[in-house]
Design an enzyme around this catalytic site. Structure first.
Site, PDB file in Angstrom:
ATOM      1  N   HIS A  30       0.445  -8.083  -6.529  1.00  0.00           N
ATOM      2  CA  HIS A  30       0.188  -6.636  -6.095  1.00  0.00           C
ATOM      3  C   HIS A  30      -1.122  -6.370  -5.469  1.00  0.00           C
ATOM      4  CE1 HIS A  30       1.710  -2.602  -5.602  1.00  0.00           C
ATOM      5  NE2 HIS A  30       0.527  -2.084  -6.490  1.00  0.00           N
ATOM      6  N   HIS A  42      -3.300   2.146  -4.140  1.00  0.00           N
ATOM      7  CA  HIS A  42      -2.311   0.908  -3.439  1.00  0.00           C
ATOM      8  C   HIS A  42      -1.147   1.440  -3.121  1.00  0.00           C
ATOM      9  CE1 HIS A  42      -0.616   0.860  -7.624  1.00  0.00           C
ATOM     10  NE2 HIS A  42      -1.625   1.746  -7.759  1.00  0.00           N
ATOM     11  N   CYS A 152       2.317  -3.769   0.159  1.00  0.00           N
ATOM     12  CA  CYS A 152       0.942  -3.587  -0.525  1.00  0.00           C
ATOM     13  C   CYS A 152      -0.065  -4.444   0.150  1.00  0.00           C
ATOM     14  CB  CYS A 152       0.993  -3.681  -2.034  1.00  0.00           C
ATOM     15  SG  CYS A 152       1.572  -5.160  -2.596  1.00  0.00           S
TER      16      CYS A 152
END
Length: 260
Positions: A30, A42, A152
């Site tokens: 991530h 994010h 992301c």
């Protein structure tokens, strides 16, 4: 950072860095932009379809959205209907290790790092430009989340480079997505070589080479189907919202959120 791992300590990261952490026993990573003040911006899927408490909790756990944070009251801030979120570094990591994405690496270094989503040959823009893009998108959104075309990692790479892919039907900027597609493709292409190369080691070497070259060919640093787009013009280029226009926000609000 070493050739094998991009792991860093918290004291080593600086505002404007593209950071990431692994999830589900290194199954995926991530990504986000460290904006200073122990804050990370994010991109996550929007939780518009979560109708039950169980699904909502699952969403928060998977995408690092804190239900409550004892350290920062504004941790988890995001605009309605937006997947771009501001969290503290602790909530972003969720007890995971911290890694820093590399920019401007040489082709040899890129190919040596077999796992995608760790580096790019493309250069990064100055930190102040990166932070401006991240905070602007926190207020205005980054469109719809898509695992292969707008995830992301794509968000963080756009903040760092300002680069978009012209062909929206293809693979996005994400090195993870390129790896997922490249591995089966390399295996498929190299499978006829089994008839010509009796050695399993030889076939494995060729397959690995094809996989690395397929990742390199999709890297934004060497692709020809990319354009530089100012963050204020992003909505127009991607057709977000009515008339493709987004509201420009006051930078003062963004600075206050980082400083808290």
């Amino acid at each position: 950072m070493g050739l094998i791992s991009n792991r860093v300590e918290r004291s080593e990261i600086k505002p404007g860095d593209h950071i990431y952490t692994y999830r589900a026993v290194f199954t995926y990573s991530h990504h986000g932009i460290f904006v200073g003040g122990s804050k990370v911006v994010h991109f996550t899927p929007r939780n518009a379809n979560s109708s039950t408490e169980a699904s909502s909790n699952s969403y928060e756990e998977i995408y690092n959205l804190p239900s409550s944070c004892p350290t920062f009251p504004d941790c988890g801030f995001r605009q309605p209907e937006s997947g771009v979120v501001l969290t503290c570094l602790d909530c972003f990591l969720k007890n995971g290790s911290l890694y820093c994405f590399e920019y401007g690496v040489t082709p040899s270094v890129f190919l040596a790092k077999v796992r995608g989503g760790t580096c790019t040959t493309a250069p990064s823009d100055p930190p102040e430009t990166v932070i401006h893009r991240a905070m602007y998108l926190l207020q205005n959104g980054f469109g719809n989340y898509d695992v292969f075309q707008n995830n992301c990692e794509d968000f963080a790479m756009y903040c760092k480079t300002g680069v978009l892919i012209v062909d929206t039907a293809g693979v996005g900027r994400s090195g993870q997505a390129s790896s997922v597609i490249g591995a089966p493709l390399a295996a498929l292409i190299s499978s006829p070589l089994k008839l010509l190369m009796p050695s399993p080691i030889g076939v494995a070497t060729v397959t690995a080479g094809m996989y690395c070259m397929s990742r390199y060919a999709t890297d934004i640093g060497v692709r020809s189907d990319v354009i530089k787009v100012a963050v204020e013009d992003l909505a127009v280029n991607l057709g977000w919202g009515p008339g493709g226009e987004e509201e420009v926000v006051d930078d003062g609000v963004s600075e206050q959120q980082i400083a808290r």
